[in-house]
Motif scaffolding. Structure first.
Motif, mmCIF file in Angstrom:
data_model
loop_
_atom_site.group_PDB
_atom_site.id
_atom_site.type_symbol
_atom_site.label_atom_id
_atom_site.label_comp_id
_atom_site.label_asym_id
_atom_site.label_seq_id
_atom_site.Cartn_x
_atom_site.Cartn_y
_atom_site.Cartn_z
ATOM 1 N N GLN A 222 47.504 54.590 42.458
ATOM 2 C CA GLN A 222 48.717 54.215 42.844
ATOM 3 C C GLN A 222 49.824 55.023 41.897
ATOM 4 O O GLN A 222 49.517 54.571 40.431
ATOM 5 N N PRO A 223 50.720 56.288 42.625
ATOM 6 C CA PRO A 223 50.871 57.018 41.348
ATOM 7 C C PRO A 223 52.149 55.743 40.628
ATOM 8 O O PRO A 223 52.202 54.431 40.749
ATOM 9 N N PRO A 224 53.333 56.590 39.945
ATOM 10 C CA PRO A 224 53.951 55.054 38.632
ATOM 11 C C PRO A 224 54.574 54.865 39.931
ATOM 12 O O PRO A 224 55.737 55.757 40.512
ATOM 13 N N LEU A 225 55.166 53.940 39.871
ATOM 14 C CA LEU A 225 56.359 53.166 40.982
ATOM 15 C C LEU A 225 57.185 53.953 40.732
ATOM 16 O O LEU A 225 58.014 53.777 41.976
ATOM 17 N N TRP A 226 58.432 54.305 39.604
ATOM 18 C CA TRP A 226 59.295 54.510 39.586
ATOM 19 C C TRP A 226 59.376 56.596 40.388
ATOM 20 O O TRP A 226 60.557 56.745 40.772
ATOM 21 N N GLN A 227 58.379 56.611 39.666
ATOM 22 C CA GLN A 227 58.509 58.631 40.455
ATOM 23 C C GLN A 227 58.031 58.168 41.996
ATOM 24 O O GLN A 227 58.749 58.922 42.617
ATOM 25 N N CYS A 228 57.265 57.015 42.246
ATOM 26 C CA CYS A 228 57.159 56.822 44.118
ATOM 27 C C CYS A 228 58.381 56.623 45.098
ATOM 28 O O CYS A 228 58.310 57.322 45.737
ATOM 29 N N MET A 229 58.838 56.501 44.390
ATOM 30 C CA MET A 229 60.499 55.747 44.746
ATOM 31 C C MET A 229 62.158 56.421 44.224
ATOM 32 O O MET A 229 62.303 56.927 45.817
ATOM 33 N N LEU A 230 61.627 57.255 43.604
ATOM 34 C CA LEU A 230 62.522 58.888 43.618
ATOM 35 C C LEU A 230 62.004 59.585 43.961
ATOM 36 O O LEU A 230 62.498 60.022 44.969
ATOM 37 N N VAL A 231 60.629 60.196 44.400
ATOM 38 C CA VAL A 231 60.827 60.611 45.819
ATOM 39 C C VAL A 231 60.975 60.260 46.821
ATOM 40 O O VAL A 231 61.296 61.601 48.107
ATOM 41 N N ALA A 232 60.816 59.350 47.214
ATOM 42 C CA ALA A 232 61.272 58.409 48.450
ATOM 43 C C ALA A 232 62.731 57.962 48.495
ATOM 44 O O ALA A 232 63.663 59.124 50.185
ATOM 45 N N ILE A 233 63.446 58.071 47.617
ATOM 46 C CA ILE A 233 64.755 58.146 46.925
ATOM 47 C C ILE A 233 65.544 59.472 47.591
ATOM 48 O O ILE A 233 66.540 59.644 48.203
ATOM 49 N N LEU A 234 65.012 60.265 46.495
ATOM 50 C CA LEU A 234 65.551 62.025 46.635
ATOM 51 C C LEU A 234 65.243 62.343 48.156
ATOM 52 O O LEU A 234 66.072 63.022 48.995
ATOM 53 N N THR A 235 64.270 62.334 48.665
ATOM 54 C CA THR A 235 63.799 63.147 50.263
ATOM 55 C C THR A 235 64.699 62.329 51.233
ATOM 56 O O THR A 235 65.291 62.934 52.778
ATOM 57 N N LEU B 153 62.716 52.363 52.640
ATOM 58 C CA LEU B 153 62.942 53.465 51.113
ATOM 59 C C LEU B 153 62.462 51.410 51.101
ATOM 60 O O LEU B 153 61.562 50.898 50.543
ATOM 61 N N LEU B 154 63.200 50.062 51.582
ATOM 62 C CA LEU B 154 62.311 48.762 51.579
ATOM 63 C C LEU B 154 60.834 48.379 51.850
ATOM 64 O O LEU B 154 60.300 47.846 51.394
ATOM 65 N N VAL B 155 60.881 49.745 53.073
ATOM 66 C CA VAL B 155 59.315 48.926 53.659
ATOM 67 C C VAL B 155 58.335 49.207 52.689
ATOM 68 O O VAL B 155 56.977 49.389 52.067
ATOM 69 N N ILE B 156 57.950 50.913 52.065
ATOM 70 C CA ILE B 156 57.691 52.107 51.542
ATOM 71 C C ILE B 156 57.612 50.964 50.019
ATOM 72 O O ILE B 156 56.894 51.215 49.277
ATOM 73 N N LEU B 157 58.415 50.172 49.313
ATOM 74 C CA LEU B 157 58.725 50.031 48.070
ATOM 75 C C LEU B 157 58.049 48.950 47.692
ATOM 76 O O LEU B 157 56.894 48.110 47.295
ATOM 77 N N MET B 158 57.807 47.701 49.536
ATOM 78 C CA MET B 158 56.794 46.392 49.505
ATOM 79 C C MET B 158 55.989 46.817 49.356
ATOM 80 O O MET B 158 54.788 46.056 49.200
ATOM 81 N N ALA B 159 55.013 48.403 50.268
ATOM 82 C CA ALA B 159 53.930 48.691 50.360
ATOM 83 C C ALA B 159 52.892 48.758 49.025
ATOM 84 O O ALA B 159 52.132 48.663 49.552
ATOM 85 N N THR B 160 54.306 49.911 48.045
ATOM 86 C CA THR B 160 53.164 50.028 47.233
ATOM 87 C C THR B 160 53.555 48.766 46.141
ATOM 88 O O THR B 160 52.080 48.413 45.285
ATOM 89 N N LEU B 161 54.669 47.938 46.335
ATOM 90 C CA LEU B 161 54.409 46.417 45.452
ATOM 91 C C LEU B 161 53.387 45.735 45.906
ATOM 92 O O LEU B 161 52.254 45.048 45.348
ATOM 93 N N SER B 162 52.268 45.896 47.185
ATOM 94 C CA SER B 162 51.551 45.327 48.049
ATOM 95 C C SER B 162 50.283 45.432 47.436
ATOM 96 O O SER B 162 49.180 44.531 46.909
#
Length: 359
Positions: free
Chosen positions: A144-157, A76-85
């Protein structure tokens, strides 16, 4: 001949179907949901969140949950850093060339850092292959889709995969003791090996990314991160011969997997059919990844490319071409990196023997 025989030998199974079912369900359910609600752009975040289920294959339930929680948090940290990058590159208005080189540098850092963390945690699968793939693939998405949507999907998965990991406790015959032995402390030698391994990942990923980018800009190829992924494959192995064999297996398996994928794409599958294929390939990959790497790659290749097509539709022929070219570049770099120390030791030993003989 011995090396060739080892490359095509299938090791005995060890309840691999149990892990394969967990991983297939863990990726299928989130993907089919995002596809059915018309949000295929979020599929890539579900796909990488589902990597949580790959860890802790044969552990007791409590230890598996602990391992998967740590592995999932790191992903999840990697995913967050990637989309922020990706968003930072767009905000700064970087050119395509500058953005590409920035991604190569950032992915190289991720390769070394995640390899070190995974080694210090003693997690299996070892290395940072999945983290390299996740970071570079997400960071390269232009819109990129909205950040909150990206992370919500990743976290729920991720949470869903954690629940799947302990779900078999509901079955009395499959229930394991809710206990976890205290982890053994890392020795100084193990810590030193972890740092050396991390350096190897930095060198292999960095060289492969640099070479793939140069060749890609020259000949018009893309997806340079596939070369970075392929380059670290040979770094996992017991001996130099085994590591070289993994690099060759990666190329052979990729070619065979591309043939299978090309046949499937001729049928022009719908998105929900692609999700079914991803789940089936995930099952096949987990069935053979620890037993026969060539056979596993026949499933891994369609899995990775189908997920890419689902998240960011691209001309299939371009993906197939890029995949084989980048894989060959990366595997060649990885083989060179693992073979160089052995060659150096032999040269040094030979030079030392000549000096002694001269005396």
């Amino acid at each position: 001949m011995k090396l060739l025989a080892e490359m095509f030998t299938i090791a005995p199974g060890n309840k691999d179907h149990q892990v394969a079912i967990r991983c297939a369900v863990g990726v299928f359910v989130p993907l089919i949901i995002v596809v059915l609600i018309g949000r295929s752009d979020l599929a890539i975040f579900a796909s990488f969140g589902a990597f949580t289920g790959i860890y802790g294959r044969g552990e007791l339930h409590r230890k598996r949950l602990f391992i998967q929680m740590r592995a999932g948090s790191l992903m999840l940290l990697v995913i967050l850093m990637a989309t922020l990058s990706a968003r930072a590159g767009q905000a700064l208005g970087l050119s395509d060339a500058a953005s590409t080189w920035t991604q190569v540098a950032a992915t190289t850092v991720v390769a070394g850092a995640c390899s070190l963390v995974i080694a210090l945690w003693r997690h299996r699968p070892a290395g940072s292959l999945f983290h390299i793939f996740a970071f570079a693939a997400i960071a390269s998405i232009p819109n990129q889709p909205p950040l909150w949507q990206c992370m919500l999907v990743a976290i729920l998965t991720t949470v869903f995969c954690l629940l799947i990991g302990i779900s078999s406790r509901l079955v009395r015959s499959r229930r394991t003791p809710w206990a976890m032995p205290a982890p053994a402390r890392l020795t100084q030698e193990e810590k030193r090996a972890a740092w050396l391994e991390a350096m190897g990942y930095v060198v292999a990923a960095g060289l492969a990314g640099t070479l793939a980018t140069i060749v890609g800009q020259w000949l018009g190829f893309g997806h340079n991160y596939w070369a970075m992924v392929a380059a670290v494959v040979p770094l996992v192995g017991r001996t130099t011969r085994h590591r070289v064999a993994r690099g060759i297996q990666r190329i052979i398996g990729t070619v065979l997997g591309l043939i299978v994928l090309a046949g499937v794409l001729l049928l022009n599958p719908a998105p929900w059919q692609m999700v079914l294929m991803i789940a089936a390939c995930q099952f096949g990959a987990e069935m053979f990844i620890a037993r026969q790497y060539v056979l596993a790659q026949i499933f891994v290749t369609p899995l990775a490319l189908t997920a890419t097509l689902l998240a960011a539709p691209t001309a299939p022929e371009v993906l197939l071409r890029d995949r084989i070219v980048e894989t060959v570049i990366g595997a060649a770099v990885g083989i060179a990196v693992v073979g160089a120390p052995a060659v150096w030791r032999r040269m040094w030993a030979g030079d030392k023997a000549r000096r002694i003989a001269a005396l």
